[in-house]
Structure formats: C-alpha cells, structure tokens
Write a protein that holds these residues in place. Structure first.
Motif, short mmCIF file in Angstrom:
data_model
loop_
_atom_site.label_atom_id
_atom_site.label_comp_id
_atom_site.label_asym_id
_atom_site.label_seq_id
_atom_site.Cartn_x
_atom_site.Cartn_y
_atom_site.Cartn_z
N ARG A 15 0.84 -1.21 0.00
CA ARG A 15 0.00 0.00 0.00
C ARG A 15 0.87 1.25 0.00
NH1 ARG A 15 -4.81 0.29 4.23
NH2 ARG A 15 -5.43 -1.47 2.91
N ASP A 16 0.47 2.21 -0.81
CA ASP A 16 1.13 3.51 -0.93
C ASP A 16 2.53 3.44 -1.51
OD1 ASP A 16 -1.11 4.84 0.09
OD2 ASP A 16 -0.46 4.56 2.15
N PRO A 18 4.66 3.16 -4.92
CA PRO A 18 4.32 3.53 -6.31
C PRO A 18 4.50 2.39 -7.30
CG PRO A 18 6.42 4.47 -5.69
CD PRO A 18 5.87 3.86 -4.45
N LYS A 85 -4.28 11.97 -2.31
CA LYS A 85 -4.10 10.65 -2.92
C LYS A 85 -5.44 9.97 -3.17
CE LYS A 85 -0.63 8.03 -2.32
NZ LYS A 85 0.48 7.24 -1.76
N TYR A 87 -7.15 6.23 -4.28
CA TYR A 87 -6.96 4.78 -4.38
C TYR A 87 -7.86 4.29 -5.51
CZ TYR A 87 -4.44 5.22 -0.02
OH TYR A 87 -3.54 5.59 0.94
N ASP A 113 -2.75 5.41 -5.93
CA ASP A 113 -2.31 4.08 -5.54
C ASP A 113 -3.26 3.13 -6.27
OD1 ASP A 113 -0.86 2.11 -4.30
OD2 ASP A 113 -1.99 2.17 -2.42
#
Length: 399
Positions: A15-16, A18, A85, A87, A113
C-alpha cells in the motif's frame, strides 16, 4: 463477505508504494471480492470514500464511452477533484483496449495508488513490459485453499476431514463453496466457468477454428494431470487417433491455456546438476473441479488430484515449485522459497507405496524438511527425518 486475509495482507504490504498491484487468476476465483475487501479495509483505515475510485470493466458493465485508454483515463481523472491521494480499484481491466497506457498515465501524472484485476492473456501481454516495466507487482490469486474453504463452510457440522473429501471432489471456486450443491450441480457451475474461459479468452481471441481438435488436446492434458509429458507426446497421441496437429500448435494451445490460468506448468529440477530442465514437464489444473466437470468424477483419479492440491498449496505459501529429479528417482515436489526448501511426496495410501515414497526422499542427503503427504488415516510419524502427515494436516498447519 468472508475474508481472505492472506490477499489483504499482501496488498497492505504494498500500500502507498508507487507500484501497480495486479491481481491475476482464473475467472471466478474471487479477485473482484478481494477488491471489495480492499475497499472496506481502506475505509476502516480512514481513507475518505470519495478518494476510493472503483471501476468495473466486464463486458456486461462496460460503459459505451469507455472504449480505449484515453476514454478510460479521462473517466477516472474526472473523478479526481483535488490533489490528495486517490486509491484506484480497477476490475477486469483487460476488457479495455490499451488499458496499460491509461494506468501508466494515472501512475505518472496523478497522486494515486492503483490496484487492478484481470483474468486472461490480455492482462499478461507484452505491453505491460512496455508501459509498466518495473512498476508493477503481480499477486497471483488462486481458488480457495482448504483453510479458506473451511472458513466458507463454518456453518457445516461436518469435520475437517469430512469436508476435505468435499474439497477434493468439488474444488475451491468460492461460488461453489458458498452454496450447498450436490456434485452434479457443482460441476455444472464449474463447467460454465470453464466454457466462459475457453470461449472468451482462448477460442475467440486466438481464432481457433478446429475446436474439436483443440478440445481433444485439453482433454489429454486433463486426463494426464500429474504425469510428465511433452508437446511431442501429445502430437504422437493424436496421430495414433488419426488426427494431425503440429508441435508448434500444441505449444500455442498450452501457452494460451496457461495465460487463461486454466493450467499451470511445473518444470523439472535436477537435484544433482542443480538446474531447471526443459523437458517432460507436468501440468496442473487451476482447480480439481475442472477435471471432474470435464471428465466426471472417478475415484481412481483422486491420487493425481491430491498432487494438484498440494502443488497449489505450495504456490499459495509463496514457494517456487518443481518436480525433483534425483538421478533415476523422482520427487513429486521440490519447493523453494528464498533460502528455504522442502521436499514432498504425495500418495493416497501409504502402505502400498511406502518403500518408494520414503526411499526417494531418504536418498536426498541434506537437512531440508521432507514430507510424505497421504490420505491414509493410520499413517503418521517420522521415519529417519521424513515426516508422514495426513493431507488435511499438511494443508492446515504452518511448516
């Protein structure tokens, strides 16, 4: 919704970071549900719902204006209204031509993400290397493990070993495990999944015109799960039936079945030469039920499907899995994970085969764990360092 924590934990690991997270596996193995679980987990982690963009690209749900990478990119970008950000969860992206370009642009030009799923060879195409080289992580998704199957069957009063018999016969497709189907109904469901893959992902995509011949190759593979063979073996078999097919065509068929996640190739590893061999491989089916929906259930075929089940359990646990060649002896599986290694022999009933199964393992002179996995209720213990375990225990216990 019944959780599959191994996949959520794997996604949390990245997660998070790149990288595009790609969940890939056979149709109906649960990828879409894993994305739903991911969304719930993001919400529980205090990610604002408006910052989670979920798009589904199945042919039935595909919007008329989402036809290519540009329209796909614009549709997603329009939902991003600030610089925070986002998702992005994209289901069955292979239905959009050029999806790789859109995903790459979202990765490069926005605060994102990205998580995607796919079921066929379009997902594995060479364009991934072109547009996402070094910028994605592939997370294979399989049908249910036996441990997951038990979670799906918590309401059942049957014991784990009774449920193991059902698991062996009807497999681990979540849609089957969630119901209380008899064998015939379960196989009809799986046959529908199989036909969808064969029709949509293979015969149409690759313009197969002689479907009868292709189907005969598939049946040969299914009949010989757990046995070593080559493309030449199949060609010679077809010739004996008065049919003609080139070795190149067989290689293509095998490749297309692999890319549709119907079969998985297990190569041979020379323990003495410490090298991977390119001949006489084995192929395993994405789920045992695929064999029975095509061929019907036959108790005599269970031994081969036990190997099939053990093979996928090892894959789920992160091992690279090979057939072991030790001089003239064969080890069913050599499983390697970083600096770990285990050896596994699989047999239905130990007393009939104990000398061979044990001798093959005892000839390996190293300190790595060695297992004989069996359905024999009376077999257990340790023979000169070789652990004899019931299949249910092997599937449920960490080792």
């Amino acid at each position: 919704m019944i959780l599959r924590p191994n996949y959520i934990n794997a996604l949390k690991t990245y997660r998070d970071i790149p990288l595009v997270k790609i969940l890939a596996g056979v149709r109906r193995c649960g990828k879409s549900t894993i994305l739903e679980m991911l969304k719930n987990d993001l919400l529980e982690s205090d990610v604002a719902e408006e910052h989670i963009i979920s798009m589904r690209y199945t042919s039935q749900e595909l919007e008329d204006d989402i036809t290519d990478s540009k329209s796909m990119y614009n549709a997603i970008k329009a939902l991003m209204t600030d610089s925070e950000k986002y998702y992005i969860l994209l289901d069955e992206v292979q239905e959009v031509s050029g999806w790789e370009k859109a995903v790459n642009s979202l990765l490069e030009n926005a605060n994102t993400d990205i998580y995607i799923t796919g079921s066929n060879s379009k997902l594995m195409s060479s364009e991934i290397s072109t547009y996402l080289s070094g910028r994605y992580i592939l997370i294979p998704v399989f049908t249910l493990s036996f441990k997951e199957y038990l979670d799906f069957k918590k309401a059942s009063s049957d014991s784990a070993k009774e449920l193991l018999n059902d698991y062996i016969k009807t497999g681990g497709f979540p849609i089957v495990a969630l119901g209380s189907f008899d064998d015939r109904s379960a196989y009809q469901i799986v046959e529908g999944i199989y036909n969808s893959v064969i029709t949509n992902d293979i015969t149409r995509r690759h313009n197969i015109t002689n479907f009868d011949l292709f189907n005969r190759v598939v049946r040969y593979i299914v009949e010989n799960v757990g046995k070593t063979f080559s493309a030449n073996t199949i060609v010679n078999f077809l010739k004996s039936e008065g049919r003609s097919l080139s070795v190149e065509a067989v290689y293509n068929y095998l490749e297309w079945l692999e890319k549709a996640f119907i079969i998985y190739r297990c190569r041979r590893y020379d323990l003495q030469g410490k090298s991977v061999l390119k001949t006489q491989e084995k192929f395993f089916l994405a789920d045992p039920s695929l064999k029975y929906c095509i061929m019907g259930f036959d108790p005599k075929s269970v031994s081969a499907m036990l190997e099939n089940i053990v093979y996928f359990e090892l894959l789920r646990r992160g091992y690279e899995v090979y057939i072991g060649k030790n001089a003239a002896k064969e080890i069913d599986f050599v499983a390697v994970r970083r600096d770990e290694r285990i050896y596994v022999q699989v047999c239905r009933n130990l007393p009939e085969n104990s000398d061979r199964e044990l001798a093959n393992l005892l000839e390996i002179k190293d300190h790595y764990p060695k297992f004989v996995v069996t359905l024999d209720e009376l077999a257990s213990g340790n023979v000169n360092g070789v652990k004899i375990v019931h299949l249910a225990d092997f599937l449920l216990v960490e080792f």
